[in-house]
Enzyme design. Structure first.
Site, PDB file in Angstrom:
ATOM      1  N   TYR A 186       0.832  -1.209   0.000  1.00 32.25           N
ATOM      2  CA  TYR A 186       0.000   0.000   0.000  1.00 32.25           C
ATOM      3  C   TYR A 186       0.866   1.259   0.000  1.00 32.25           C
ATOM      4  O   TYR A 186       0.419   2.327   0.411  1.00 32.25           O
ATOM      5  CB  TYR A 186      -0.922   0.010   1.223  1.00 32.25           C
ATOM      6  CG  TYR A 186      -1.983  -1.061   1.179  1.00 32.25           C
ATOM      7  CD1 TYR A 186      -3.219  -0.823   0.587  1.00 32.25           C
ATOM      8  CD2 TYR A 186      -1.749  -2.325   1.711  1.00 32.25           C
ATOM      9  CE1 TYR A 186      -4.187  -1.802   0.539  1.00 32.25           C
ATOM     10  CE2 TYR A 186      -2.722  -3.321   1.664  1.00 32.25           C
ATOM     11  CZ  TYR A 186      -3.937  -3.046   1.083  1.00 32.25           C
ATOM     12  OH  TYR A 186      -4.909  -4.021   1.029  1.00 32.25           O
ATOM     13  N   SER A 187       2.073   1.160  -0.488  1.00 35.72           N
ATOM     14  CA  SER A 187       3.056   2.243  -0.385  1.00 35.72           C
ATOM     15  C   SER A 187       2.690   3.459  -1.221  1.00 35.72           C
ATOM     16  O   SER A 187       2.536   3.368  -2.451  1.00 35.72           O
ATOM     17  CB  SER A 187       4.426   1.722  -0.814  1.00 35.72           C
ATOM     18  OG  SER A 187       5.339   2.767  -0.984  1.00 35.72           O
ATOM     19  N   ASN A 188       2.593   4.619  -0.564  1.00 34.38           N
ATOM     20  CA  ASN A 188       2.416   5.871  -1.304  1.00 34.38           C
ATOM     21  C   ASN A 188       3.643   6.171  -2.159  1.00 34.38           C
ATOM     22  O   ASN A 188       3.526   6.754  -3.246  1.00 34.38           O
ATOM     23  CB  ASN A 188       2.195   7.032  -0.333  1.00 34.38           C
ATOM     24  CG  ASN A 188       0.844   6.991   0.340  1.00 34.38           C
ATOM     25  OD1 ASN A 188      -0.111   6.417  -0.179  1.00 34.38           O
ATOM     26  ND2 ASN A 188       0.754   7.583   1.524  1.00 34.38           N
TER      27      ASN A 188
END
Length: 301
Positions: free
Chosen positions: A70-72
């Protein structure tokens, strides 16, 4: 040449707690620091990637990086590749999954490889990088995007704030994950009267060391106040009273924290930061007449 961006807006926030305490509260809206509204390439992700994007040999190159599912950072770098004409490949922590973030990254043309958590811990080991297929001609960006070359760009958000206020704020408050943005702001604020309040999103007493490792001028730490009471149990943990949701057409999760007049927040960093600052205002930590700036670092896409 990458087109320059104007300074992100600085907005007065007339929150009831601030009005009652006599505190001048502002929000530095770095979620608007982007070439396109609601693009993951926004805020501190733009600033951290500035040294990469400034390269004149970037078009057509392969850029490799790392992150969680879920890395921005992964979403932002994939968006940068699509926008500015370079290729991207990511090594993702954990078992193979699909989710809206990784679907967006794939639509941006990125290639994904998944590493189990034991292997992932070796991601910055040059020998391991060769084993998993990294080539010498590829550009490697660390997990999270922060590099020492990024610090002046990260610190520019403080200089913009001073220009917009016409004076240095008494307090400049920001969330932290890896400490890169915090280090840049501390360097930019060094020598000013501003106290830089850093709210780690993860629990524990490790953040001071992380920030110290980034700094080329350790004396800048004299401006640091670490506020460790608002991780709410740790990374990706939140109070049950918060409402988490994803608006139609969006990718990232939002958080409503039962406070009025706030900008859109995401739960991992900015919601915890705003909750912490508002609690501290209500508890009287900031003097009447003081100026408090909250950095909204982005993550709204």
């Amino acid at each position: 040449m990458i087109p320059p961006l104007p300074a992100s807006p600085l907005e007065r926030l007339h929150h009831p707690a601030a009005e009652a305490a006599g505190v001048q509260l502002f929000v530095k809206r770095d979620d608007h620091y982007s070439w396109e509204p609601l693009d993951p390439l926004q805020g501190n992700k733009v600033r951290k990637l500035a040294p990469l994007l400034a390269r004149d040999d970037l078009r057509g190159r392969m850029v490799v990086s790392f992150g969680g599912a879920y890395s921005n950072h992964v979403a932002a770098l994939s968006s940068a590749g699509r926008r500015f004409g370079f290729r991207t490949r990511f090594y993702i922590r954990g078992e193979a999954v699909r989710n809206p973030t990784l679907d967006l990254v794939t639509r941006n043309g990125s290639t994904l490889h998944f590493l189990d958590r034991t292997a992932y811990r070796r991601k910055h080991d040059p020998d391991f990088q060769r084993v998993i297929g990294l080539r010498t001609e590829e550009i490697v960006v660390p997990e999270g995007g922060s590099q020492r070359e990024s610090l002046p760009y990260a610190g520019a958000v403080y200089a913009e704030t001073v220009d917009q206020l016409g004076t240095a704020p008494d307090y400049f408050c920001l969330s932290a994950g890896t400490g890169g943005t915090a280090a840049g702001v501390l360097l930019a604020a060094y020598g000013s009267p501003t106290r830089v309040e850093v709210f780690p999103a993860l629990r524990g007493d490790w953040m001071a060391k992380e920030i110290r490792n980034w700094l080329t001028a350790p004396e800048a730490l004299t401006g640091l106040d670490l506020i460790t009471d608002f991780s709410f149990g740790g990374y990706a943990r939140f109070p049950a009273a918060w409402r988490l949701y994803t608006p139609a057409g969006s990718v990232a999760t939002r958080a409503e924290i039962k406070e009025p007049l706030l900008p859109p927040l995401e739960p991992v960093y900015t919601a915890k930061l705003f909750a912490g600052v508002l609690h501290r205002i209500s508890a009287g930590y900031y003097p009447r007449g003081g100026t408090v700036v909250i950095l909204h670092s982005g993550g709204i896409y």
